[in-house]
Every structure is written in structure tokens, then in C-alpha cells.
Design an enzyme around this catalytic site. Structure first.
Site, mmCIF file in Angstrom:
data_model
loop_
_atom_site.group_PDB
_atom_site.id
_atom_site.type_symbol
_atom_site.label_atom_id
_atom_site.label_comp_id
_atom_site.label_asym_id
_atom_site.label_seq_id
_atom_site.Cartn_x
_atom_site.Cartn_y
_atom_site.Cartn_z
ATOM 1 N N GLY A 12 0.813 -1.219 0.000
ATOM 2 C CA GLY A 12 0.000 0.000 0.000
ATOM 3 C C GLY A 12 0.840 1.260 0.000
ATOM 4 O O GLY A 12 0.453 2.290 -0.556
ATOM 5 N N ASN A 13 2.033 1.181 0.596
ATOM 6 C CA ASN A 13 2.918 2.344 0.624
ATOM 7 C C ASN A 13 3.518 2.649 -0.743
ATOM 8 O O ASN A 13 4.054 3.735 -0.960
ATOM 9 C CB ASN A 13 4.032 2.131 1.664
ATOM 10 C CG ASN A 13 3.502 2.207 3.079
ATOM 11 O OD1 ASN A 13 2.873 3.185 3.451
ATOM 12 N ND2 ASN A 13 3.718 1.175 3.867
ATOM 13 N N LYS A 129 -1.564 -5.173 13.733
ATOM 14 C CA LYS A 129 -1.383 -4.747 12.347
ATOM 15 C C LYS A 129 -1.468 -3.218 12.242
ATOM 16 O O LYS A 129 -2.504 -2.622 12.537
ATOM 17 C CB LYS A 129 -2.464 -5.375 11.467
ATOM 18 C CG LYS A 129 -2.398 -4.962 9.999
ATOM 19 C CD LYS A 129 -1.147 -5.459 9.312
ATOM 20 C CE LYS A 129 -1.153 -5.089 7.835
ATOM 21 N NZ LYS A 129 0.117 -5.431 7.187
ATOM 22 N N LYS A 213 -1.597 -8.313 3.787
ATOM 23 C CA LYS A 213 -1.744 -8.602 2.359
ATOM 24 C C LYS A 213 -0.754 -9.647 1.862
ATOM 25 O O LYS A 213 -1.038 -10.355 0.900
ATOM 26 C CB LYS A 213 -1.668 -7.316 1.534
ATOM 27 C CG LYS A 213 -0.306 -6.671 1.411
ATOM 28 C CD LYS A 213 0.384 -7.001 0.099
ATOM 29 C CE LYS A 213 1.689 -6.287 -0.063
ATOM 30 N NZ LYS A 213 2.626 -6.271 1.023
ATOM 31 N N LYS A 275 6.663 -10.745 5.400
ATOM 32 C CA LYS A 275 6.961 -11.058 4.001
ATOM 33 C C LYS A 275 7.734 -12.377 3.904
ATOM 34 O O LYS A 275 7.436 -13.238 3.065
ATOM 35 C CB LYS A 275 7.762 -9.922 3.359
ATOM 36 C CG LYS A 275 7.030 -8.587 3.368
ATOM 37 C CD LYS A 275 7.851 -7.482 2.754
ATOM 38 C CE LYS A 275 7.226 -6.121 3.025
ATOM 39 N NZ LYS A 275 5.825 -6.028 2.643
#
Length: 313
Positions: A12-13, A129, A213, A275
Site C-alpha cells: 500500500g505504501n 497490524k 496482504k 513477508k
């Protein structure tokens, strides 16, 4: 190299920087699409997922600011759906233009996606989160007093609101997504980690949470039997001993090596750790899939040289 089914997880960043205006985010997605279209030029099937942490946080602030009897604030799951729609709309238009410029005929579609979670997930007792903008410690404490929300310091970058982040169990629309891919369509899906929902018998109900995500992308890649999961971040490679004299760049590493680095606390929980964990989960649960962690700007090198941090069994 034959045609591959690839899930690319975009942060999103990467869509929103210092300028939160629609125009700035659309411009960022124009640039992003110029990189993503390289997968299609390479002959691959592409599925795009994206984060929405900054966007959904800003939307929640707007909802709270305008909250009234006549105009009540929308709940978090609905705000996730709203940002799925807005970011997906911008991205499908930007990617469609990038395809048309190259005379590529693939269609692009944004799919509002529901991700099933377990209501008993321990994450609901420990919100972790981060969403929304970065605040100073003083601003965060003031906001906590006003709204009863929980804020935590985020990897040395400032304070952010935190909400529950349960792990995905399944993706409700994964069969539809796979059908789209098999028909040459590029789906933009599990936006913001997907809308978190729980199953109550035959009923599906939204729940107040945000799904990471990267984990949602991993679960989707697993369910549609993707060949490759590409998780995009701010650096070309994952490092161990980061910012120390003995810093080491990771190129091709095994799952077991990565688990060893996790045991050494090499990766920050709010940054690289999810990640790496998502990449490991995909490789372990797929038949022969690989995962790559790299930057958006490094995609061309990923395709031509096999660059980035490549995680294999």
C-alpha cells in the site's frame, strides 16, 4: 521458460507516499503499471494483490471525523471494501493503458474479495497490524485518549494505529479468480489483504480486522496453484545483519535457511518478517513454487537475471 502463473503482492505504501490525494495515488499507479506490464510482455499470467494500510487508515480518520446520527461511520471491514474498490479502479485503468500502449489485449478487472478467517484466532486478543498515517508519540497518545484505539511504535518510523490481524484460512472467490486467469484476464484481488469475514453456518459475516496482504497473497497463490509468488518491498533483496558491518545480502536461499534467520530474530515483526513468513508458507504448501522478495524497480532484473531474494524448498 514456459508460461507461469504469478501472484504479485504490491504494498500500500507503493501507492501512497506523502501526498494522499487521488491524483498522486493514480500517478503512482501509472508508474507501477509500467513495471507490472513486463510480466505480461514476458508471456506470464498475472494476478495482482495490493496493500491498503495507509489508505484504509486515512479513510477511518475521515469516517470518525464525519460520524453523526445522520451520517454514521462505516466499520473497518466496509472501509477495506471501499479501498479495494478505489485502489482497484485506479489500478485497472492504469494497467489497461500500459497494456494498450504495447498493443497487448489482456483485460483487467478488480474483484472485491472476501478472505475467511477464524473468529478464535489469537490475533483478536493482541492487535498488531499497523494501519493509517505515522504519528508522533504525543499525537498517538492524544488519539488513544480520544478514541480508545491502540497505537504502537512501528519499526522506528513513528506511531501507528494497530488492529487485529488474523491469518487467512481461505479466499472465498479463489475459484473465480482462477477462472479469470485461465481466460487471460488479469485480476486485481485480495486488496488490502481482503475483506475479513467469518463463517457462521451458511452465513458469511464481516469482522473488525485487517489481514496482512502478504499472507492473503500467499494463501491465494497456494489456492490457485501459482508457480511464483512475488512480494514487493522497498529493497531489491532481503538482508541479514541489516545495517551492521557484517550485513549480508540474501540471493537464493532455502526455506530451512530462512527459518534459521527467523530464529535469530533477523527480521523486524512490523516490516520484513511477515513477508519472509508468507514466502516460506507458499513454498512449503505449493507443489514446486518459488517465492521472490524484491522491489518494484527490480522487476526487470527478476525476469531477465533471476534477481531478488529467491526462496525455494
Amino acid at each position: 521458460m514456459g508460461k507461469r502463473k504469478i501472484v504479485v503482492a504490491l504494498g500500500g505504501n507503493a501507492i501512497l507516499s506523502n501526498d494522499a490525494s487521488a491524483q498522486a495515488q493514480q500517478k503512482a499507479l501509472e508508474e507501477t503499471s509500467e513495471y507490472l506490464v513486463k510480466f505480461i510482455e514476458n508471456g506470464d499470467d498475472l494476478v495482482i494483490s495490493h496493500g491498503n494500510g495507509p489508505q484504509v487508515g486515512n479513510l477511518l480518520l475521515q469516517q470518525v471525523a464525519a460520524d453523526s446520527v445522520k451520517n454514521p461511520a462505516m466499520p473497518l471491514d466496509t472501509c477495506v471494501a471501499m479501498t479495494q474498490g478505489s485502489i482497484g479502479y485506479w489500478m485497472q485503468n492504469a494497467l489497461s493503458r500500459a497494456l494498450e500502449k504495447r498493443n497487448l489485449t489482456n483485460q483487467v478487472v478488480s474483484l472485491i474479495t472476501q478472505v475467511i478467517v477464524d473468529e478464535a484466532d489469537p490475533a483478536f486478543k493482541n492487535p498488531s497490524k499497523p494501519i493509517g498515517p505515522f504519528l508522533s508519540e504525543a499525537e498517538a497518545k492524544e488519539e488513544m485518549e480520544k478514541s480508545q484505539a491502540i497505537f504502537k511504535e512501528d519499526a522506528g518510523r513513528g506511531w501507528r494505529k494497530v488492529v487485529p490481524s488474523p491469518k487467512p484460512i481461505s479466499i472465498k472467490e479463489h475459484l473465480v479468480i482462477n477462472q479469470l486467469v485461465e481466460n487471460g484476464v488479469i485480476p486485481i484481488t485480495v486488496g488490502g489483504g481482503g475483506i475479513p469475514v467469518v463463517k457462521k453456518g451458511t452465513e458469511i459475516r464481516g469482522i473488525e480486522a485487517v489481514i496482512d496482504k502478504d499472507f492473503a497473497s500467499q494463501k491465494l497463490a497456494e489456492l490457485i496453484e501459482a508457480d511464483l509468488l512475488v512480494i514487493l518491498t522497498g529493497v531489491d533483496n532481503v538482508f541479514v545483519n541489516f545495517n551492521k558491518p557484517n550485513q549480508k545480502q540474501l540471493n537464493e536461499v532455502s526455506v530451512e535457511e530462512m527459518k534459521g534467520y527467523i530464529a535469530e530474530n533477523q527480521f523486524l515483526p512490523g516490516s520484513m518478517l511477515p513477508k519472509v513468513e508468507a514466502a516460506i508458507a507458499f513454498v512449503e504448501n505449493s507443489k514446486g513454487g518459488k517465492a521472490i522478495i524484491t522491489s518494484l524497480e527490480n522487476i526487470e532484473h527478476v525476469l531477465t537475471e533471476g534477481a531478488g531474494t529467491i526462496i525455494t524448498k
